[in-house]
Design a protein around this motif. Structure first.
Motif, PDB file in Angstrom:
ATOM      1  N   GLY A   1       0.914  58.999  24.845  1.00 49.23           N
ATOM      2  CA  GLY A   1      -0.160  58.021  24.982  1.00 49.23           C
ATOM      3  C   GLY A   1      -0.009  57.155  26.208  1.00 49.23           C
ATOM      4  O   GLY A   1       1.063  57.087  26.814  1.00 49.23           O
ATOM      5  N   PRO A   2      -1.073  56.435  26.600  1.00 43.06           N
ATOM      6  CA  PRO A   2      -1.014  55.620  27.815  1.00 43.06           C
ATOM      7  C   PRO A   2      -0.026  54.456  27.715  1.00 43.06           C
ATOM      8  O   PRO A   2       0.637  54.112  28.687  1.00 43.06           O
ATOM      9  CB  PRO A   2      -2.447  55.132  28.003  1.00 43.06           C
ATOM     10  N   VAL A   3       0.082  53.849  26.542  1.00 49.41           N
ATOM     11  CA  VAL A   3       1.012  52.727  26.384  1.00 49.41           C
ATOM     12  C   VAL A   3       2.451  53.222  26.497  1.00 49.41           C
ATOM     13  O   VAL A   3       3.274  52.634  27.206  1.00 49.41           O
ATOM     14  CB  VAL A   3       0.781  52.022  25.020  1.00 49.41           C
ATOM     15  N   CYS A   4       2.772  54.312  25.823  1.00 49.65           N
ATOM     16  CA  CYS A   4       4.135  54.869  25.894  1.00 49.65           C
ATOM     17  C   CYS A   4       4.430  55.414  27.293  1.00 49.65           C
ATOM     18  O   CYS A   4       5.574  55.356  27.743  1.00 49.65           O
ATOM     19  CB  CYS A   4       4.308  55.958  24.842  1.00 49.65           C
ATOM     20  N   ALA A   5       3.418  55.932  27.964  1.00 47.34           N
ATOM     21  CA  ALA A   5       3.627  56.433  29.330  1.00 47.34           C
ATOM     22  C   ALA A   5       3.993  55.292  30.263  1.00 47.34           C
ATOM     23  O   ALA A   5       4.876  55.441  31.114  1.00 47.34           O
ATOM     24  CB  ALA A   5       2.369  57.134  29.824  1.00 47.34           C
ATOM     25  N   ARG A   6       3.339  54.143  30.110  1.00 45.02           N
ATOM     26  CA  ARG A   6       3.693  52.985  30.944  1.00 45.02           C
ATOM     27  C   ARG A   6       5.094  52.492  30.609  1.00 45.02           C
ATOM     28  O   ARG A   6       5.855  52.094  31.479  1.00 45.02           O
ATOM     29  CB  ARG A   6       2.690  51.857  30.731  1.00 45.02           C
ATOM     30  N   ARG A   7       5.424  52.497  29.322  1.00 38.65           N
ATOM     31  CA  ARG A   7       6.723  51.999  28.885  1.00 38.65           C
ATOM     32  C   ARG A   7       7.870  52.883  29.340  1.00 38.65           C
ATOM     33  O   ARG A   7       8.952  52.412  29.652  1.00 38.65           O
ATOM     34  CB  ARG A   7       6.743  51.928  27.360  1.00 38.65           C
ATOM     35  N   THR A   8       7.654  54.181  29.335  1.00 40.81           N
ATOM     36  CA  THR A   8       8.728  55.121  29.654  1.00 40.81           C
ATOM     37  C   THR A   8       8.653  55.649  31.074  1.00 40.81           C
ATOM     38  O   THR A   8       9.338  56.606  31.400  1.00 40.81           O
ATOM     39  CB  THR A   8       8.709  56.315  28.682  1.00 40.81           C
ATOM     40  N   ARG A   9       7.829  55.028  31.901  1.00 41.66           N
ATOM     41  CA  ARG A   9       7.707  55.470  33.295  1.00 41.66           C
ATOM     42  C   ARG A   9       9.074  55.441  33.959  1.00 41.66           C
ATOM     43  O   ARG A   9       9.850  54.523  33.787  1.00 41.66           O
ATOM     44  CB  ARG A   9       6.753  54.549  34.051  1.00 41.66           C
ATOM     45  N   GLN A  10       9.361  56.491  34.690  1.00 47.02           N
ATOM     46  CA  GLN A  10      10.670  56.608  35.326  1.00 47.02           C
ATOM     47  C   GLN A  10      10.824  55.531  36.387  1.00 47.02           C
ATOM     48  O   GLN A  10      10.038  55.430  37.316  1.00 47.02           O
ATOM     49  CB  GLN A  10      10.809  57.990  35.977  1.00 47.02           C
ATOM     50  N   GLN A  11      11.832  54.706  36.245  1.00 46.20           N
ATOM     51  CA  GLN A  11      12.149  53.666  37.212  1.00 46.20           C
ATOM     52  C   GLN A  11      13.337  54.161  38.038  1.00 46.20           C
ATOM     53  O   GLN A  11      14.230  54.820  37.501  1.00 46.20           O
ATOM     54  CB  GLN A  11      12.528  52.385  36.477  1.00 46.20           C
ATOM     55  N   PRO A  12      13.371  53.845  39.315  1.00 42.76           N
ATOM     56  CA  PRO A  12      14.528  54.282  40.104  1.00 42.76           C
ATOM     57  C   PRO A  12      15.799  53.615  39.598  1.00 42.76           C
ATOM     58  O   PRO A  12      15.813  52.433  39.268  1.00 42.76           O
ATOM     59  CB  PRO A  12      14.194  53.819  41.526  1.00 42.76           C
ATOM     60  N   ALA A  13      16.838  54.394  39.489  1.00 40.88           N
ATOM     61  CA  ALA A  13      18.109  53.874  39.005  1.00 40.88           C
ATOM     62  C   ALA A  13      18.703  52.923  40.038  1.00 40.88           C
ATOM     63  O   ALA A  13      18.590  53.159  41.241  1.00 40.88           O
ATOM     64  CB  ALA A  13      19.074  55.026  38.749  1.00 40.88           C
ATOM     65  N   PRO A  14      19.305  51.832  39.597  1.00 40.20           N
ATOM     66  CA  PRO A  14      19.917  50.923  40.558  1.00 40.20           C
ATOM     67  C   PRO A  14      21.087  51.599  41.251  1.00 40.20           C
ATOM     68  O   PRO A  14      21.808  52.404  40.657  1.00 40.20           O
ATOM     69  CB  PRO A  14      20.389  49.744  39.692  1.00 40.20           C
ATOM     70  N   HIS A  15      21.262  51.273  42.505  1.00 41.15           N
ATOM     71  CA  HIS A  15      22.356  51.869  43.277  1.00 41.15           C
ATOM     72  C   HIS A  15      23.655  51.170  42.919  1.00 41.15           C
ATOM     73  O   HIS A  15      23.795  49.965  43.089  1.00 41.15           O
ATOM     74  CB  HIS A  15      22.094  51.746  44.772  1.00 41.15           C
ATOM     75  N   ILE A  16      24.602  51.908  42.405  1.00 45.93           N
ATOM     76  CA  ILE A  16      25.915  51.382  42.074  1.00 45.93           C
ATOM     77  C   ILE A  16      26.902  52.017  43.049  1.00 45.93           C
ATOM     78  O   ILE A  16      27.043  53.234  43.078  1.00 45.93           O
ATOM     79  CB  ILE A  16      26.303  51.717  40.617  1.00 45.93           C
ATOM     80  N   PRO A  17      27.559  51.205  43.855  1.00 41.33           N
ATOM     81  CA  PRO A  17      28.476  51.783  44.833  1.00 41.33           C
ATOM     82  C   PRO A  17      29.640  52.492  44.147  1.00 41.33           C
ATOM     83  O   PRO A  17      30.144  52.053  43.119  1.00 41.33           O
ATOM     84  CB  PRO A  17      28.956  50.587  45.646  1.00 41.33           C
ATOM     85  N   THR A  18      30.055  53.586  44.738  1.00 43.33           N
ATOM     86  CA  THR A  18      31.177  54.351  44.214  1.00 43.33           C
ATOM     87  C   THR A  18      32.462  53.602  44.528  1.00 43.33           C
ATOM     88  O   THR A  18      32.700  53.225  45.675  1.00 43.33           O
ATOM     89  CB  THR A  18      31.229  55.740  44.866  1.00 43.33           C
ATOM     90  N   PRO A  19      33.295  53.363  43.511  1.00 40.92           N
ATOM     91  CA  PRO A  19      34.535  52.629  43.784  1.00 40.92           C
ATOM     92  C   PRO A  19      35.492  53.464  44.630  1.00 40.92           C
ATOM     93  O   PRO A  19      35.516  54.688  44.550  1.00 40.92           O
ATOM     94  CB  PRO A  19      35.125  52.373  42.393  1.00 40.92           C
ATOM     95  N   ALA A  20      36.259  52.776  45.423  1.00 49.46           N
ATOM     96  CA  ALA A  20      37.256  53.446  46.253  1.00 49.46           C
ATOM     97  C   ALA A  20      38.399  53.917  45.359  1.00 49.46           C
ATOM     98  O   ALA A  20      38.702  53.291  44.351  1.00 49.46           O
ATOM     99  CB  ALA A  20      37.784  52.482  47.309  1.00 49.46           C
ATOM    100  N   PRO A  21      39.047  55.016  45.699  1.00 44.94           N
ATOM    101  CA  PRO A  21      40.188  55.475  44.909  1.00 44.94           C
ATOM    102  C   PRO A  21      41.292  54.424  44.881  1.00 44.94           C
ATOM    103  O   PRO A  21      41.441  53.630  45.806  1.00 44.94           O
ATOM    104  CB  PRO A  21      40.666  56.733  45.627  1.00 44.94           C
ATOM    105  N   ASP A  22      42.063  54.438  43.817  1.00 47.44           N
ATOM    106  CA  ASP A  22      43.130  53.441  43.661  1.00 47.44           C
ATOM    107  C   ASP A  22      44.204  53.543  44.737  1.00 47.44           C
ATOM    108  O   ASP A  22      44.868  52.567  45.041  1.00 47.44           O
ATOM    109  CB  ASP A  22      43.796  53.587  42.283  1.00 47.44           C
TER     110      ASP A  22
END
Length: 66
Positions: free
Chosen positions: A24-45
């Motif tokens: 449905g249109p309401v669920c389509a708006r609710r579940t619209r794909q949002q770009p994932a936030p960029h999380i920097p890759t941690p440096a190796p220990d």
């Protein structure tokens, strides 16, 4: 393939566009794909700034040595 009810909430779909989409249109708006936030890759220990790395000598005891 057309669906009579929404795949997300189970409500009856009224429009042909919603039936073709299967959601449905309401669920389509609710579940619209949002770009994932960029999380920097941690440096190796082993690359800590200022840390000195000592070579592992063959006769040096390790956690796995007996």
């Amino acid at each position: 393939m057309t669906a009579a009810v929404c795949r997300v909430c189970g409500r009856r779909l009224r429009s042909e566009k919603a039936r073709a989409r299967g959601i449905g249109p309401v669920c389509a708006r609710r579940t619209r794909q949002q770009p994932a936030p960029h999380i920097p890759t941690p440096a190796p220990d082993h690359h800590v700034p200022g840390q000195v790395e000592l070579p592992l000598v063959h006769h040096q005891p390790t956690l796995w040595s007996r």
